[in-house]
Design an enzyme around this catalytic site. Structure first.
Site, short mmCIF file in Angstrom:
data_model
loop_
_atom_site.label_atom_id
_atom_site.label_comp_id
_atom_site.label_asym_id
_atom_site.label_seq_id
_atom_site.Cartn_x
_atom_site.Cartn_y
_atom_site.Cartn_z
N HIS A 182 0.84 -1.20 0.00
CA HIS A 182 0.00 0.00 0.00
C HIS A 182 0.87 1.24 0.00
CE1 HIS A 182 -3.80 -2.11 0.95
NE2 HIS A 182 -2.99 -2.95 1.59
N ALA A 188 20.42 -13.33 5.92
CA ALA A 188 19.35 -13.67 6.84
C ALA A 188 18.77 -12.41 7.48
CB ALA A 188 19.86 -14.62 7.92
#
Length: 165
Positions: free
Chosen positions: A93, A139
């Protein structure tokens, strides 16, 4: 992908042993509209959602608890390793400070993961991102922009850490 078929396949596949029955899983996901190459291995706890397009190249690994949602297009190349708990999404959004909800108008943008890439555990790949061939996403990284091929990117937001050439 076909939403109803994908829902049915997900319910069935989640009952399978985590890292077994890869050929059966490939067949079921193909039936649901996912384009899957040969020798793709998908862990049973991985979840695919959305009415967009998902394509996975040959010899790719989709790890435990991976979540891929596509309302446009996700293309994962060949020989890609997607570690546990990776999120790949094509929708988000725009921020709307004036509206009742700050999460304003929705949008979709394709995600492309190049051949030989490695998405390490708990990394997040946001809409509109391209990961280059043989690139590594560290990671926990949150990727908001493209990652060059043969580089290591990490952090929040992810930035190039090192060139591998």
């Amino acid at each position: 992908m076909h939403n109803l078929k994908l829902y049915i396949v997900t319910m069935i596949v989640h009952l399978f042993p985590e890292s077994r029955m890869f050929a059966v899983k490939r067949g079921l996901y193909r039936w649901a509209g996912v384009k899957i190459g040969s020798n793709v291995r998908i862990c049973s706890s991985a979840t695919f959602m959305g009415a967009g397009m998902l394509s996975i190249g040959d010899d790719t690994w989709i790890g435990h608890r991976v979540f891929i949602t596509s309302s446009s297009r996700v293309v994962i190349g060949s020989c890609v390793d997607v570690a546990p708990c990776v999120y790949i999404g094509t929708g988000s959004h725009r921020i709307n400070i004036q509206g009742d909800h700050i999460a304003g108008e929705g949008y979709n943008a394709d995600v492309v993961i190049g051949d030989g890439a490695w998405l390490c555990a708990c990394s997040v790949i946001l809409p509109g991102v391209e990961i280059g061939n043989k690139a590594v996403v560290a990671a926990g990284a949150v990727v908001t922009q493209n990652c060059e091929q043969q580089t290591i990117s990490g952090g929040i937001p992810a930035r190039k850490i090192k060139s591998l050439t």
